[in-house]
Design an enzyme around this catalytic site. Structure first.
Site, PDB file in Angstrom:
ATOM      1  N   GLU A  84     -17.428  -1.834   2.042  1.00 12.64           N
ATOM      2  CA  GLU A  84     -16.437  -0.920   2.601  1.00 12.64           C
ATOM      3  C   GLU A  84     -17.029   0.279   3.337  1.00 12.64           C
ATOM      4  OE1 GLU A  84     -12.898  -0.614  -0.355  1.00 12.64           O
ATOM      5  OE2 GLU A  84     -14.686  -0.958  -1.560  1.00 12.64           O
TER       6      GLU A  84
ATOM      7  N   ARG B 172      -8.429  -8.482  -7.357  1.00 15.07           N
ATOM      8  CA  ARG B 172      -9.378  -7.479  -6.881  1.00 15.07           C
ATOM      9  C   ARG B 172      -9.529  -6.384  -7.919  1.00 15.07           C
ATOM     10  NH1 ARG B 172      -9.743  -2.980  -2.177  1.00 15.07           N
ATOM     11  NH2 ARG B 172      -7.625  -2.468  -2.823  1.00 15.07           N
TER      12      ARG B 172
ATOM     13  N   ASP C 241     -12.126   2.298   4.661  1.00 17.88           N
ATOM     14  CA  ASP C 241     -13.065   3.232   4.049  1.00 17.88           C
ATOM     15  C   ASP C 241     -14.269   3.489   4.938  1.00 17.88           C
ATOM     16  OD1 ASP C 241     -12.268   4.065   1.190  1.00 17.88           O
ATOM     17  OD2 ASP C 241     -11.780   1.945   1.251  1.00 17.88           O
TER      18      ASP C 241
ATOM     19  N   ARG D 111      -8.119  -5.281   7.380  1.00 21.50           N
ATOM     20  CA  ARG D 111      -7.604  -4.425   8.447  1.00 21.50           C
ATOM     21  C   ARG D 111      -6.298  -3.761   8.014  1.00 21.50           C
ATOM     22  NH1 ARG D 111      -5.782  -7.180  12.878  1.00 21.50           N
ATOM     23  NH2 ARG D 111      -6.600  -5.752  14.435  1.00 21.50           N
TER      24      ARG D 111
ATOM     25  N   ARG E 176      -7.560   7.930  -0.802  1.00 19.51           N
ATOM     26  CA  ARG E 176      -7.489   6.578  -0.242  1.00 19.51           C
ATOM     27  C   ARG E 176      -7.414   6.646   1.276  1.00 19.51           C
ATOM     28  NH1 ARG E 176      -7.066   2.269  -3.097  1.00 19.51           N
ATOM     29  NH2 ARG E 176      -6.851   2.451  -5.356  1.00 19.51           N
TER      30      ARG E 176
ATOM     31  N   HIS F  90       0.837  -1.198   0.000  1.00 18.54           N
ATOM     32  CA  HIS F  90       0.000   0.000   0.000  1.00 18.54           C
ATOM     33  C   HIS F  90       0.872   1.247   0.000  1.00 18.54           C
ATOM     34  CE1 HIS F  90       0.613   1.151   4.213  1.00 18.54           C
ATOM     35  NE2 HIS F  90       0.484  -0.105   4.534  1.00 18.54           N
TER      36      HIS F  90
END
Length: 952
Positions: free
Chosen positions: A557, A427, A597, A635, A773, A157
């Site tokens: 989310e 995804r 989110d 998480r 994000r 990330h």
């Protein structure tokens, strides 16, 4: 004669300071860093850093206001070059302190084991003992392991600030530090200190930051390093520990049954997660599997080679099984020197087959050339079966003692990792699927405007199309780049499964799942790419029968998505074709829940509560439908993104929602924190298994009194959540100018410039909070030491609920109820514990300096004043509920750790603010940006993240 009484006061034995070795390690590493600083940068820079350090310590630990003023003055006077050196020094100290703390955790755990202490909470022994005391049988526990799936999923990330080179240097420092706990001669100790000095010097001379953007390939390689360090050996070792503890706890139930199947399996998103990441495509997914496969084959080949050296057993001295002899005869090794050594010959044959398989699956190089050619393995199971032949032969011919040292680990590893090593998830966002199918429907002249259809019309069209034998796609038509790319990655998934095994890719996660059609669209895309197989039987009236290769997994989310999750899944599972597919999956369906989110959308309290409610409703739905639910918890590292201790988080799940099945993401610097040290890594894996065991098998109080009490607790949470939601939304989404405040008062813009991830920080090129994000959102609040996503709204919710009725007796009753919730409800206790940790890391004085970056004084004062007031309400309310006036009263070790770190974080935060001011001023004036200033900002981001540890 009267008994003589000793009137002298008893002499108290000095209590050993359990943290003394930790303090000594930190002093040692700090001293070595100082020596390196003096050597590399000169005595003048060393003196500056040391003066700042001493002043910061006085200011923080002695609450000396004058020292604070002096510290601020010194930091402002630094030159640009001095600033960079100071930032580097304090950043590296944070890294070194982390190493010392990890080593101390290992030291304390070993001390408990050596002392024969009772099993520690979170261990397998503790979990099995609890289950035994609760009357759970050994047979029940063993059956749990037969059906369980516990899967940590590593993800990349955009706030992972660690370079692999830095991690490698730090691992060597950790190893040398651990070595000092062993008895060493004076000469050995001196040598160890010299090596430590050299490694710290290496660290200082290694570039902490990347000068180029991190690619997906880089992220894949970074993740693979944790397999080599921890997972490949520690995970099989954990299985052995579990078998040993089971035999000890339930000896009367011990049987000669087969070892448990691989119930802990690794997962990965790196290379397959393309939601918002245009850099992920079919090529990166194929590359991920090649790299993963190459890494596991390197491990297997090394281990088989080592086994060949170790198993020098001669048939002149001991017999072997016919199967082992046959395996040896098939080996390309026909040397006369080894005719009586069938194990060696067999292993040479295994090596040759592994080498051939590795090349077939994409490995470019095999380090040791095999003796001769051999056919590659078709599946990993064939390799595992050959290893079993060795195991069985050794057991039958007095060689059982030779299995454990290496062969058992290799055999277990082959079952866990196969030829793919980790399951790669796919995804993508639902809106992408809709666009792709809209184009395909239009080009096939089936529907001109699929995207414009209502939900019911979409469902009907998708189901009709799923039941037809022909495809929408035509190889003779041209499609958009997006459509070609999406179809290519699905076709690649099919190829990957055929090459590396079905476990290589088996999940397809749909971000932003908001409707049933979002799920059906992926079913149709699977059909279009050969991943969903439909059989038509003209003689049968049952209609087409289908089987899909990838489980379609919704990701809920946002707060609205979580509230709709049960309705969507109910409608989805009610569709006959879908129900048939779920039956083919073994009556199992996975649902993913997003913590990040939902927090950014509704705040900490509401996010946590809506996740709890969604889980409760989903498990009720699935139980009624006769389908097993597996929850995948998305998480993050920080509490604002669902972080916090995994063990407590799993135990706090609603009753029945774990049930032996759980997947959860491990992200960014949390991966480094948990798995860069093998012992720490093994402990974290053990915590996951122990928590899943307890959450799945511990009996729950089901009487009506307990049910009524829980219902009462839940009603209170519903009220609190509603109040917290409005408080949070009002600040973040309804306050004019809040977005401007956030972009000015945090280093979000500077974080976006860092080369720390392949994924953009925002989904769209806007400054809207909605498009940002959740990961950089939370990371930015951590950098400025407010950590707002982890607590904002709680204080207003509690205070307004308590003050709703002016009756003093009613207020006391409500306080008593909140205290009962902490004592009797793990969910609420964990929520408060996590928030307590966040508040302990929050520093309003430091945060005020970041607020000063907001040029609009009226906006700055207005918003920061609201944040201060909410922080005050939150701390007061938390103290009212728990009775603790100090942060982390129940975790003094963590409290001391955080307090000690603050003295070294203060200079980093102060300097970051000053550097941001210079950087933004130059940008506003159109002047050429000073690269040293930019580098200083990025170095400070690294150091603060390291000091806080769980900010990603």
């Amino acid at each position: 004669m009267a008994k003589q009484v000793n009137t002298l006061p008893a002499v108290k034995k000095p209590v050993a300071d359990k943290d003394a070795p930790l303090k000594e390690d930190i002093r040692l590493l700090g001293r070595l860093l100082g020596n390196v600083l003096r050597e590399q940068e000169g005595d003048a820079v060393y003196q500056v850093v040391e003066t700042i350090r001493q002043t910061a310590v006085r200011f923080r630990r002695e609450s000396d206001a004058q020292s604070g003023t002096e510290l601020n003055r010194m930091l402002k006077k630094l030159t640009r070059d001095q600033t960079v050196s100071v930032v580097r020094a304090f950043s590296y100290f944070s890294h070194l302190a982390n190493i010392a703390e990890d080593q101390h955790h290992n030291r304390r755990r070993r001390a408990h084991l050596l002392a024969g202490s009772a099993p520690q909470r979170g261990s397998i022994a503790w979990a099995l003992s609890r289950l035994d005391d609760a009357g759970v049988s050994g047979a029940t526990v063993r059956n749990f392991f037969k059906d369980a799936l516990i899967s940590p999923v590593l993800t990349a990330h955009p706030t992972e600030v660690q370079r692999k080179s830095i991690l490698d240097a730090e691992r060597e420092i950790a190893r040398l530090l651990a070595e000092r706990d062993h008895p060493l001669t004076h000469k050995e100790l001196a040598h160890n200190t010299q090596l430590l000095h050299a490694r710290v010097a290496t660290l200082w001379q290694t570039r902490m930051l990347r000068y180029t953007k991190l690619t997906v390939a880089d992220e894949i390689d970074n993740a693979l390093s944790y397999y080599r360090i921890t997972f490949l050996r520690e995970l099989p070792g954990l299985y052995d520990d579990i078998e040993t503890e089971l035999a000890a706890q339930f000896p009367q139930r011990q049987t000669a049954e087969k070892e448990h199947p691989p119930f802990v399996q690794m997962g990965s998103w790196i290379g397959g997660d393309r939601d918002g990441n245009p850099n992920v495509n079919a090529g990166t997914m194929r590359h991920a599997l090649v790299r993963q496969s190459t890494a596991i084959f390197d491990f297997y080949l090394d281990e088989v080679h080592a086994l060949g050296a170790e198993l020098s057993i001669s048939t002149l001295l001991v017999g072997v099984s016919p199967e082992l002899q046959a395996l040896a005869e098939r080996s390309p090794d026909q040397s006369n020197h080894r005719m009586d050594e069938p194990y060696r010959r067999a292993l040479i044959g295994l090596y040759a087959r592994l080498a051939a398989t590795a090349r077939t699956l994409g490995a470019a190089h095999v380090l040791r050339q095999e003796v001769g050619t051999a056919a590659p393995y078709a599946t990993a199971a064939e390799f595992s079966d050959d290893l079993q032949i060795l195991v069985d032969s050794l057991k039958a011919h007095h060689g059982a003692a030779l299995i454990k040292p290496r062969l058992a680990t290799l055999k277990r590893a082959s079952e866990i990792f196969g030829f793919h090593m980790a399951t790669l998830d796919m995804r993508q966002s639902s809106d992408v699927h809709e666009r792709v199918l809209a184009e395909m429907f239009a080009r096939a002249r089936v529907a001109d405007n699929y995207a414009g259809l209502g939900e019911e019309a979409k469902i009907k069209l998708l189901l009709d199309e799923l039941g037809k034998p022909r495809l929408l796609y035509s190889p003779y038509l041209e499609y958009s780049t997006e459509t070609d790319s999406e179809l290519a990655i699905l076709r690649t998934a099919r190829d990957v499964r055929q090459r590396y095994g079905e476990r290589a890719i088996r999940n397809y996660i749909i971000s932003h799942t908001e409707t049933v059609s979002d799920l059906l669209e992926v079913l149709l895309l699977q059909k279009e790419t050969g991943l969903l197989h439909v059989q038509w039987d003209a003689a049968s009236n049952s209609g087409p029968q289908a089987e899909m290769e990838l489980m379609v997994i919704p990701l809920f989310e946002t707060i609205p998505d979580l509230r709709c999750a049960t309705d969507i899944m109910q409608r989805f599972m009610a569709i006959p074709q879908v129900r048939h597919l779920i039956a083919k999956q073994g009556e199992l369906q996975e649902v993913m829940l997003g913590y990040s989110d939902s927090n950014k959308d509704g705040g900490f309290l509401t996010s946590t509560w809506e996740l709890y409610k969604a889980e409760t409703r989903l498990i009720e739905l699935f139980n009624n439908a006769g389908v097993k639910l597996r929850l995948f918890h998305g998480r993050g590292g920080t509490v604002g993104r669902g972080g916090g201790p995994s063990y407590e988080a799993i135990l706090a799940q609603p009753a029945g929602t774990v049930n032996g099945q759980i997947r959860l993401t491990e992200q960014g610097e949390i991966i480094a924190s948990k798995f860069s040290n093998p012992e720490i890594g093994r402990r974290n894996l053990e915590l996951l298994v122990a928590a899943t065991l307890e959450a799945s098998l511990m009996p729950n109080a089901a009487d009506s009194k307990e049910a009524r009490k829980l219902a009462g607790f839940e009603r209170v949470m519903e009220e609190l959540s509603e109040r917290a939601y409005h408080t949070y939304r009002n600040l973040v989404y309804e306050t004019p100018g809040f977005t401007d405040y956030f972009f000015a008062a945090t280093p979000i813009a500077e974080i976006a410039e860092l080369n720390i991830g392949s994924r953009p920080a925002s989904r769209k090129s806007t400054r809207r909070i909605e498009d940002l994000r959740a990961i950089p959102w939370g990371f930015s609040w951590g950098q400025c030491r407010l950590l707002l996503p982890g607590w904002y709204g709680f204080g207003s919710a509690i205070a307004s609920w308590l003050e709703e009725d002016s009756d003093g007796k009613e207020q006391k009753r409500r306080v008593a109820q909140l205290r009962a919730m902490v004592k009797e409800w793990p969910f609420f206790a964990t929520l408060l514990s996590n928030m307590d940790m966040v508040l302990a890391k929050t520093d309003l004085a430091v945060a005020s300096r970041y607020a000063d970056l907001v040029s609009d004084r009226k906006l700055r004062n207005s918003i920061f004043k609201r944040i201060l007031e909410e922080h005050e309400r939150t701390t007061v309310c938390l103290a009212t509920i728990t009775g603790a006036k100090e942060r982390l009263a129940g975790n003094p070790l963590l409290a001391r750790s955080i307090k000690n770190r603050f003295a070294y974080l203060d200079p980093l935060n102060h300097l970051q603010v000053e550097l941001i001011k210079r950087h933004r001023a130059a940008t506003a004036d159109g002047r050429k940006l000073d690269e040293r200033v930019r580098r200083g900002i990025h170095l400070s981001i690294n150091g603060i993240a390291a000091g806080l540890r769980n900010t990603g």
